[in-house]
Scaffold this motif. Structure first.
Motif, PDB file in Angstrom:
ATOM      1  N   TYR A  81       4.087  30.741  48.537  1.00 42.70           N
ATOM      2  CA  TYR A  81       3.302  31.899  48.088  1.00 42.70           C
ATOM      3  C   TYR A  81       2.025  32.065  48.899  1.00 42.70           C
ATOM      4  O   TYR A  81       1.433  31.075  49.350  1.00 42.70           O
ATOM      5  N   LYS A  82       1.599  33.324  49.053  1.00 45.22           N
ATOM      6  CA  LYS A  82       0.294  33.603  49.664  1.00 45.22           C
ATOM      7  C   LYS A  82      -0.809  33.227  48.667  1.00 45.22           C
ATOM      8  O   LYS A  82      -0.581  33.281  47.454  1.00 45.22           O
ATOM      9  N   ALA A  83      -1.966  32.921  49.213  1.00 47.78           N
ATOM     10  CA  ALA A  83      -3.091  32.523  48.341  1.00 47.78           C
ATOM     11  C   ALA A  83      -3.825  33.758  47.813  1.00 47.78           C
ATOM     12  O   ALA A  83      -5.040  33.886  47.924  1.00 47.78           O
ATOM     13  N   ILE A  84      -3.060  34.680  47.245  1.00 49.97           N
ATOM     14  CA  ILE A  84      -3.635  35.920  46.684  1.00 49.97           C
ATOM     15  C   ILE A  84      -3.097  36.047  45.266  1.00 49.97           C
ATOM     16  O   ILE A  84      -1.895  35.842  45.040  1.00 49.97           O
ATOM     17  N   GLN A  85      -3.981  36.418  44.351  1.00 49.87           N
ATOM     18  CA  GLN A  85      -3.547  36.554  42.957  1.00 49.87           C
ATOM     19  C   GLN A  85      -2.755  37.858  42.777  1.00 49.87           C
ATOM     20  O   GLN A  85      -3.027  38.863  43.435  1.00 49.87           O
ATOM     21  N   VAL A  86      -1.798  37.834  41.882  1.00 51.55           N
ATOM     22  CA  VAL A  86      -1.032  39.032  41.517  1.00 51.55           C
ATOM     23  C   VAL A  86      -1.987  40.027  40.859  1.00 51.55           C
ATOM     24  O   VAL A  86      -2.850  39.630  40.070  1.00 51.55           O
ATOM     25  N   GLY A 107      11.038  27.898  29.159  1.00 48.93           N
ATOM     26  CA  GLY A 107      11.052  28.097  30.607  1.00 48.93           C
ATOM     27  C   GLY A 107       9.673  28.479  31.085  1.00 48.93           C
ATOM     28  O   GLY A 107       8.741  28.630  30.285  1.00 48.93           O
ATOM     29  N   SER A 108       9.548  28.590  32.384  1.00 50.76           N
ATOM     30  CA  SER A 108       8.293  29.113  32.928  1.00 50.76           C
ATOM     31  C   SER A 108       8.595  29.805  34.253  1.00 50.76           C
ATOM     32  O   SER A 108       9.679  29.624  34.830  1.00 50.76           O
ATOM     33  N   ILE A 109       7.640  30.596  34.684  1.00 49.30           N
ATOM     34  CA  ILE A 109       7.844  31.414  35.881  1.00 49.30           C
ATOM     35  C   ILE A 109       6.647  31.261  36.802  1.00 49.30           C
ATOM     36  O   ILE A 109       5.504  31.521  36.395  1.00 49.30           O
ATOM     37  N   ALA A 110       6.915  30.831  38.037  1.00 53.50           N
ATOM     38  CA  ALA A 110       5.876  30.854  39.066  1.00 53.50           C
ATOM     39  C   ALA A 110       5.879  32.251  39.666  1.00 53.50           C
ATOM     40  O   ALA A 110       6.955  32.823  39.897  1.00 53.50           O
ATOM     41  N   ALA A 111       4.700  32.819  39.886  1.00 50.85           N
ATOM     42  CA  ALA A 111       4.655  34.177  40.429  1.00 50.85           C
ATOM     43  C   ALA A 111       3.514  34.336  41.432  1.00 50.85           C
ATOM     44  O   ALA A 111       2.444  33.731  41.276  1.00 50.85           O
ATOM     45  N   GLY A 112       3.770  35.131  42.427  1.00 52.59           N
ATOM     46  CA  GLY A 112       2.758  35.420  43.446  1.00 52.59           C
ATOM     47  C   GLY A 112       3.407  36.229  44.558  1.00 52.59           C
ATOM     48  O   GLY A 112       4.591  36.571  44.479  1.00 52.59           O
ATOM     49  N   TYR A 113       2.624  36.546  45.571  1.00 55.03           N
ATOM     50  CA  TYR A 113       3.202  37.292  46.690  1.00 55.03           C
ATOM     51  C   TYR A 113       3.906  36.304  47.622  1.00 55.03           C
ATOM     52  O   TYR A 113       3.325  35.269  47.999  1.00 55.03           O
ATOM     53  N   SER A 114       5.123  36.646  47.973  1.00 58.63           N
ATOM     54  CA  SER A 114       5.949  35.732  48.773  1.00 58.63           C
ATOM     55  C   SER A 114       5.368  35.517  50.168  1.00 58.63           C
ATOM     56  O   SER A 114       4.873  36.439  50.798  1.00 58.63           O
ATOM     57  N   ASP A 115       5.463  34.273  50.624  1.00 54.80           N
ATOM     58  CA  ASP A 115       5.054  33.954  51.987  1.00 54.80           C
ATOM     59  C   ASP A 115       6.235  33.327  52.734  1.00 54.80           C
ATOM     60  O   ASP A 115       6.063  32.407  53.511  1.00 54.80           O
TER      61      ASP A 115
END
Ligand SMILES: Cc1cc2nc3c(=O)[nH]c(=O)nc-3n(C[C@H](O)[C@H](O)[C@H](O)COP(=O)(O)O)c2cc1C
Length: 194
Positions: free
Chosen positions: A17-22, A168-176
């Motif tokens: 993931y990019k180091a940018i918040q959703v 469950g859980s979900i990791a989320a962010g902008y794909s890198d």
């Protein structure tokens, strides 16, 4: 309709993931998609705890590493769990791949449809995210630790109560990472009775 099918077919698990918040707006849409998932008997017990605070994510990673590194691999153990134990024992285990957002999905303990309802909500979120070019990955580690007192003690601070099960859980962010192709589908899984 085309957009829905497109999201289903192009969704991939993202592990970089990019180091940018959703953005808050996009996150809001993802959560709305989760809230609008079907639930057995329209119970709507599924709850979403969104964790974005870096210190909390870091502490969760520490706890997950600590608790998995205490486990031993046993014969016939589920392969992904074996990987988690081995990675934890090695150290530096980041079970959410440095994603800036983690959504923990919980449900009522003992509820017969807890997992089914939560899974429907999780998939809705993954698809909504894909349609907005947000990367996600379904994360199982907290589910495996759902009865772990250390993890549960920490999560209690954030309102996840003992009467809930972590589904469950979900990791989320902008794909890198580059857009990957889906793995080939296994044959023979569909049959018709006409
Ligand atoms: C119930 C469930 C649990 C999963 N847990 C994890 C996990 O803990 N970590 C991970 O990296 N991927 C996890 N995944 C993602 C799968 O590995 C992934 O969906 C599968 O390899 C197919 O790849 P794709 O999602 O890119 O199509 C999970 C998926 C599901 C449905």
């Amino acid at each position: 309709m085309e957009q829905t099918i497109q999201a289903i077919l192009s969704r991939r698990s993202i592990r970089k993931y990019k180091a940018i918040q959703v953005s808050e707006e996009e996150l809001g849409t993802m959560l709305e998609a989760g809230l609008y998932a079907p639930s057995g008997g329209n119970c709507q017990y599924t709850r979403f705890t969104v964790i974005q605070k870096p210190e909390v994510l870091a502490e969760l990673k520490r706890i997950v590493e600590q608790e998995f590194s205490r486990m031993e691999v046993t014969e016939g153990m589920y392969r992904s769990k074996v990987h988690a134990i081995q990675a934890a024992k090695k150290g530096g285990y980041d079970f959410i791949y440095n994603a800036p957002t983690l959504i923990v999905v919980t449900n009522k303990k003992g509820h017969g449809n807890a997992m089914a309802d939560s899974a429907a909500a999780i998939e809705n979120i993954l698809l909504a995210a894909t349609s907005m070019n947000i990367g996600t990955c379904w994360i199982n580690q907290l589910t495996w630790l759902s009865d772990d007192p250390v993890l549960r003690g920490y999560l209690k601070e954030f309102g996840i109560e003992e009467g809930e099960v972590i589904c469950g859980s979900i990791a989320a962010g902008y794909s890198d990472q580059p857009q990957a192709k889906a793995q080939p589908r296994k044959e023979g899984r569909v049959q018709f009775v006409k």
